[in-house]
Motif scaffolding. Structure first.
Motif, short mmCIF file in Angstrom:
data_model
loop_
_atom_site.label_atom_id
_atom_site.label_comp_id
_atom_site.label_asym_id
_atom_site.label_seq_id
_atom_site.Cartn_x
_atom_site.Cartn_y
_atom_site.Cartn_z
N GLU A 1 0.85 -1.18 0.00
CA GLU A 1 0.00 0.00 0.00
C GLU A 1 0.89 1.23 0.00
O GLU A 1 1.96 1.23 0.60
CB GLU A 1 -0.90 0.01 1.24
N GLY A 2 0.45 2.25 -0.70
CA GLY A 2 1.23 3.48 -0.76
C GLY A 2 0.35 4.68 -1.06
O GLY A 2 -0.87 4.56 -1.21
N VAL A 3 1.01 5.81 -1.13
CA VAL A 3 0.33 7.08 -1.41
C VAL A 3 1.10 7.79 -2.51
O VAL A 3 2.33 7.81 -2.49
CB VAL A 3 0.28 7.96 -0.14
N VAL A 4 0.39 8.35 -3.48
CA VAL A 4 1.03 9.10 -4.55
C VAL A 4 1.66 10.35 -3.94
O VAL A 4 0.96 11.19 -3.36
CB VAL A 4 0.02 9.49 -5.65
N ARG B 1 4.37 12.27 -5.66
CA ARG B 1 4.77 13.24 -6.69
C ARG B 1 4.21 12.78 -8.03
O ARG B 1 4.13 11.60 -8.31
CB ARG B 1 6.30 13.34 -6.79
N ILE B 2 3.90 13.77 -8.86
CA ILE B 2 3.42 13.49 -10.21
C ILE B 2 4.26 14.31 -11.18
O ILE B 2 4.43 15.52 -10.99
CB ILE B 2 1.93 13.85 -10.37
N SER B 3 4.79 13.63 -12.19
CA SER B 3 5.56 14.34 -13.22
C SER B 3 5.01 13.95 -14.58
O SER B 3 4.09 13.14 -14.69
CB SER B 3 7.05 14.00 -13.12
N GLU B 4 5.60 14.49 -15.63
CA GLU B 4 5.11 14.19 -16.99
C GLU B 4 5.47 12.77 -17.43
O GLU B 4 4.82 12.19 -18.28
CB GLU B 4 5.69 15.19 -17.97
N HIS B 5 6.50 12.17 -16.81
CA HIS B 5 6.94 10.82 -17.20
C HIS B 5 6.33 9.73 -16.35
O HIS B 5 6.34 8.57 -16.74
CB HIS B 5 8.45 10.72 -17.13
N GLY B 6 5.82 10.07 -15.18
CA GLY B 6 5.25 9.05 -14.31
C GLY B 6 4.92 9.62 -12.95
O GLY B 6 4.84 10.83 -12.77
N ILE B 7 4.72 8.72 -12.01
CA ILE B 7 4.40 9.15 -10.65
C ILE B 7 5.33 8.45 -9.66
O ILE B 7 5.90 7.41 -9.96
CB ILE B 7 2.93 8.84 -10.30
N VAL B 8 5.48 9.05 -8.48
CA VAL B 8 6.27 8.48 -7.41
C VAL B 8 5.32 8.14 -6.27
O VAL B 8 4.50 8.96 -5.87
CB VAL B 8 7.36 9.47 -6.93
N TYR C 1 -3.85 9.82 -11.73
CA TYR C 1 -3.86 9.76 -10.27
C TYR C 1 -3.72 11.17 -9.72
O TYR C 1 -3.19 12.06 -10.36
CB TYR C 1 -2.71 8.88 -9.77
N GLN C 2 -4.21 11.35 -8.49
CA GLN C 2 -4.13 12.62 -7.80
C GLN C 2 -3.07 12.52 -6.71
O GLN C 2 -2.77 11.44 -6.21
CB GLN C 2 -5.48 12.97 -7.17
N LEU C 3 -2.54 13.67 -6.32
CA LEU C 3 -1.58 13.73 -5.24
C LEU C 3 -2.23 13.26 -3.94
O LEU C 3 -3.40 13.55 -3.69
CB LEU C 3 -1.09 15.17 -5.09
N ASN C 4 -1.49 12.50 -3.14
CA ASN C 4 -1.94 11.93 -1.85
C ASN C 4 -3.07 10.90 -2.00
O ASN C 4 -3.75 10.60 -1.03
CB ASN C 4 -2.37 13.02 -0.87
N ALA D 1 12.52 -4.84 -17.32
CA ALA D 1 12.30 -6.21 -16.87
C ALA D 1 11.47 -6.27 -15.59
O ALA D 1 10.68 -7.19 -15.40
CB ALA D 1 13.63 -6.91 -16.66
N PHE D 2 11.66 -5.30 -14.71
CA PHE D 2 10.98 -5.30 -13.43
C PHE D 2 9.85 -4.27 -13.42
O PHE D 2 9.87 -3.30 -12.68
CB PHE D 2 11.97 -5.00 -12.29
N GLN D 3 8.85 -4.51 -14.25
CA GLN D 3 7.71 -3.61 -14.35
C GLN D 3 6.84 -3.75 -13.11
O GLN D 3 6.53 -4.85 -12.66
CB GLN D 3 6.87 -3.92 -15.59
N VAL D 4 6.43 -2.63 -12.57
CA VAL D 4 5.59 -2.57 -11.40
C VAL D 4 4.22 -2.03 -11.84
O VAL D 4 4.14 -1.09 -12.60
CB VAL D 4 6.21 -1.63 -10.34
N SER D 5 3.16 -2.66 -11.34
CA SER D 5 1.81 -2.21 -11.64
C SER D 5 1.29 -1.37 -10.49
O SER D 5 1.69 -1.55 -9.34
CB SER D 5 0.88 -3.40 -11.84
N ILE D 6 0.40 -0.47 -10.79
CA ILE D 6 -0.21 0.37 -9.77
C ILE D 6 -1.71 0.28 -9.94
O ILE D 6 -2.23 0.33 -11.07
CB ILE D 6 0.31 1.80 -9.85
N LEU D 7 -2.40 0.13 -8.83
CA LEU D 7 -3.86 0.01 -8.84
C LEU D 7 -4.46 1.02 -7.88
O LEU D 7 -3.90 1.28 -6.81
CB LEU D 7 -4.27 -1.39 -8.39
N LYS D 8 -5.60 1.57 -8.27
CA LYS D 8 -6.30 2.48 -7.36
C LYS D 8 -6.80 1.68 -6.17
O LYS D 8 -7.28 0.58 -6.30
CB LYS D 8 -7.45 3.18 -8.07
N PHE D 9 -6.66 2.27 -5.00
CA PHE D 9 -7.04 1.62 -3.75
C PHE D 9 -8.54 1.69 -3.58
O PHE D 9 -9.13 2.75 -3.71
CB PHE D 9 -6.33 2.32 -2.58
N ASN D 10 -9.16 0.55 -3.29
CA ASN D 10 -10.63 0.53 -3.10
C ASN D 10 -10.95 0.19 -1.67
O ASN D 10 -10.49 -0.64 -1.06
CB ASN D 10 -11.29 -0.48 -4.02
#
Length: 148
Positions: free
Chosen positions: A19-22, A24-31, A68-71, A139-148
């Motif tokens: 589990e995590g929280v967004v 930072r958001i940039s033009e190339h991706g999110i942290v 995605y939105q911040l936080n 090779a190490f692709q990570v998926s991100i899913l919205k938290f429900n």
């Protein structure tokens, strides 16, 4: 991902979910800042993995499929097999390399020189990992899913 994809990820036992929280958001991706994870307690690679030790870990996801939105709370999902491969390349293989060089060079050189060479062999190894970081990111692709 769709609701069906989300359910299939949750049902799989061969995935690692954090589990995590967004953060930072940039033009190339999110942290995403990762929280502590209860799945880490049952993982065999827990002692070698750095994610379970601290709450201030961040992971960068390039070009997410959704907006995605911040936080915003999210789930970061990684295939368990890829996690074990990451532990292998970061910890196990360098140990095998260093030990092999130590044994081989100790047959021909003094012990202290063999020790220095076995430690020095890690410099080109980690430099090679740095050069190949884009390959490892693919090779190490990570998926991100919205938290429900």
């Amino acid at each position: 991902m769709t609701k069906l994809d989300l359910d299939s990820y949750k049902a799989k036992k061969d995935t690692i979910k954090h589990e995590g929280v967004v953060s930072r958001i940039s033009e190339h991706g999110i942290v995403v800042s990762l929280k502590g994870n209860v799945n880490c307690e049952g993982c065999k690679a827990q002692s070698a993995c750095g994610v379970s030790e601290s709450n201030d870990k961040e992971i960068e996801i390039e070009n997410p499929t959704e907006s995605y939105q911040l936080n915003e709370p999210v789930d970061v999902v990684l295939n368990r097999e890829l996690g074990l491969k990451a532990v292998f390349w970061a910890y196990v293989f360098p140990f095998i390399l260093m030990f092999s060089v130590l044994v081989i060079t100790s047959l021909f050189l003094k012990e202290w020189i063999s020790g220095l060479i076995s430690l020095a062999i890690l410099v080109p190894y980690y430099f090679m990992l740095f050069v190949l970081k884009d390959t490892f990111k693919k090779a190490f692709q990570v998926s991100i899913l919205k938290f429900n």
